[in-house]
Scaffold this active site. Structure first.
Site: not given
Ligand code: GAL
Length: 621
Positions: A148, A303
């Site tokens: 990110e 994710e």
């Molecule tokens: C994302 C990040 C992850 C984790 C996740 C939690 O933005 O890449 O490492 O923190 O959020 O929702």
């Protein structure tokens, strides 16, 4: 090692937070859940490099071997997302500086200046070592560059950035051009030397809009330079391995992802729909379409939370079934991978209350059951493609420039304008591709431009209409050039003849107007030259249609409370009827019916009837 599953399934896997006995358990459950790829080493730098140039790969070696033994692929991260404490402490230039020129300290994550010489040097060394060490490892399936980019540190104002900014400017414009483009005769802002130019730091009144816009472009390019440094190293060492970096959803504005996607093998993104927002399914579908459209190729949902997140004010659980539903939505919009943050729920650290595939309370939980069922389901599917006849135009420069404030109305938010149109297509189940300035538009029957406040020198619209397209443009368009300077010859200047109108003013509305059809936020003042008026109110012209060569150019001068009513009459393409909240998406392999509501529905698709439970789905082959 062969990864046999057709759809990628897995999670961020951070086993360094647990003793090795737990890793064995992890493998057992991953296999039960049909996990075939995990993202590892994302925050591994501090463990890998304990002092400058002294590496210890023993833990990562073991993990890679374990994954290979268990036939689970590694999306191996380069670990550059968060530098170790010693690096932040050792070199002055590593930590970023805020607009008040205060240092932003380490102690959380992703806190580095994108122009730091020492961050760059150490990251480069680390990536080189990792690439060479694992290039032939059987577990290596994909590279995950950083994490990110620009999250947390979106912008840095330090002196090093100022120096690099001046170089960036000098590579584009002479000092005279800068003064001209930014209009520095205003408020005594004229520069005589590049050295006088500083980032748009905290100052007593509004900063120059041209400076602000160019600094955004420069910051985007600064992060891109970092990314490309890693990409080039990895491509040289492992030309056959795909590379990604995970983009952010949630209307992420700082990076021009279209520009980035030119240097990415596979686009991936992180999706965290807000459970309190009833429009989340639509917004999430929109971002999937956007991500797929950057390369017009399958993307990966890198994710998502298997249940609740921990970073909103209140973090309710997902409804039972929603995780499966959102995962299927991603496949229905062209994804070829469904991943979670994260595999096992942390016991310590800032994210210990963020859900994971294996929750604190283990296998007896609803979350575990759902992600297990999801793994089985995904094992029966293949990635599929979406074909769209509608192109929705998207442009980052436009987004950045439009939202400079002060302006005529702070309600003119780019994503809201995009959604005002996307919502119609989503509700009607009409597939949409996003299109960009350099794209070939000829295959799209209709191109919709919710806003083009900035008109690029190489705009594609005249040609698109000339060759037979239907172009629909929303209000406050054709106002400024690429430096955010208003066109000398009036709004819509160079496209006036295409639309057959002149736009000679506007009004930012404080409340809705209109008798039958309510309109709000904005109204342009239009005078048709050759266009026909197709919708007007007592005093305002609302919609015009102009014929230009083989095509049609429609101007919609406002926003309607009922956009659907207006758009359905203008656009010939029809979708599939469904109850509100039930999404239907036809791909080349399946029809997905996704019930995003808490109600049961009986629904007819292609003459067949389907019963849907709350948050239930049907997949028709
Ligand atoms: C994302 C990040 C992850 C984790 C996740 C939690 O933005 O890449 O490492 O923190 O959020 O929702």
């Amino acid at each position: 090692m062969e990864v046999t599953m057709k759809i990628i399934y897995g999670a961020d896997y951070n086993p360094e937070q647990w003793p090795e006995e737990v890793w064995q358990e992890d493998m057992k459950h991953m296999k039960l859940m049909k996990v075939n790829m995990v993202n590892i080493n994302i925050f591994g730098w501090a463990i890998l490099e304990k002092e400058e140039g002294v590496y210890d790969f023993s833990m990562l070696d073991k993990l890679m071997d374990l994954l290979a033994e268990n036939n689970i692929g590694a999306d191996l991260a380069t670990a550059t997302a968060s530098q170790p404490a010693w690096l932040s402490q050792k070199y002055e230039d590593v930590l970023p500086v805020d607009e008040h020129m205060n240092k932003v300290w380490y102690g959380s994550r992703q806190t580095y200046c994108p122009n730091s010489v020492h961050y760059f040097k150490r990251a480069k060394a680390l990536v080189t070592v990792i690439a060479n060490r694992y290039k032939d490892h059987p577990a290596l399936k994909m590279w995950h560059i950083n994490n990110e980019y620009s999250d947390h540190t979106t912008i840095c104002y330090c002196n090093r950035c100022a120096i690099e900014f001046r170089k960036w400017l000098a590579g584009k414009y002479t000092i005279e051009e800068i003064n001209d483009r930014w209009g520095t005769h205003f408020w005594s802002q004229k520069y005589y030397h590049y050295s006088e130019i500083i980032p748009p730091r905290h100052t007593s009144a509004d900063p120059n809009p041209g400076l602000v816009l160019d600094y955004k472009r420069f910051m985007c390019d600064s992060f891109l330079k970092l990314y490309k440094m890693e990409y080039d190293i990895l491509k040289r060492v492992t030309p056959h391995i795909e590379m990604t970096t995970n983009f952010m959803g949630n209307d992420n504005k700082p990076l021009d992802y279209y520009k980035w996607s030119k240097n990415i093998d596979v686009v991936s993104w992180d999706s965290y729909p807000d459970p309190m927002d009833p429009e989340s399914p639509m917004k999430n579908a929109l971002t999937h379409d956007l991500m797929r459209s950057y390369k017009k190729k399958h993307h990966i949902l890198m994710e998502q939370a298997p249940n609740q997140v921990n970073w909103r004010e209140v973090n309710p659980n997902r409804n039972s079934g929603e995780t499966i539903l959102y995962s299927l939505q991603s496949i229905a919009h062209g994804a070829r991978g469904v991943m979670f943050f994260q595999w096992r729920q942390s016991l310590k650290g800032a994210e210990k209350f963020h859900s994971a595939m294996i929750p604190h309370n283990g296998v007896k939980t609803r979350t575990y059951e759902e992600v297990k069922a999801l793994g089985e389901l995904l094992g029966t599917l293949e990635p599929s493609s979406v074909k769209a006849e509608i192109g929705l135009y998207f442009d980052y420069d436009n987004w950045w420039a439009l939202e400079y404030e002060p302006g005529p109305s702070s309600k003119m938010k780019y994503m809201d304008l995009i959604r005002a149109y996307y919502r119609y297509f989503y509700n009607e189940n009409i597939p949409v591709d996003f299109v960009f300035k350099q794209d070939d538009l000829t295959d799209y029957k209709t191109v919709v431009v919710p806003n083009m406040y900035m008109l690029h020198d190489d705009e594609p619209f005249r040609e698109y209409v000339a060759s037979g397209g239907q172009l629909i443009v929303g209000p406050f368009s054709g106002i400024v050039d690429e430096s955010d300077g208003v066109f000398e010859n009036g709004y819509m200047s160079t496209l006036s003849d295409v639309f057959g109108i002149e736009v000679f003013g506007y009004n930012a509305l404080s409340k809705p107007l209109g008798s039958n059809l309510k309109y709000h936020t904005w109204i342009d003042e239009i005078k048709p030259t050759t266009a026909r008026i197709v919708l007007k109110d007592d005093k305002d012209i609302l919609v015009t249609v102009g014929d230009y060569r083989k095509g049609t150019a429609i101007y919609i001068a406002t926003f309607f409370e009922d956009m659907a009513k207006v758009l359905s009459e203008l656009i010939p393409i029809k979708g599939i009827e469904s109850p509100k909240g039930v999404e239907i998406r036809k791909t080349d392999k399946y029809t997905f019916i996704l019930n995003h509501t808490d109600q049961s529905h009986t629904i007819k698709v292609d003459e067949k009837t389907y019963e849907l439970t709350p948050y239930g789905y049907k997949i028709i082959e």
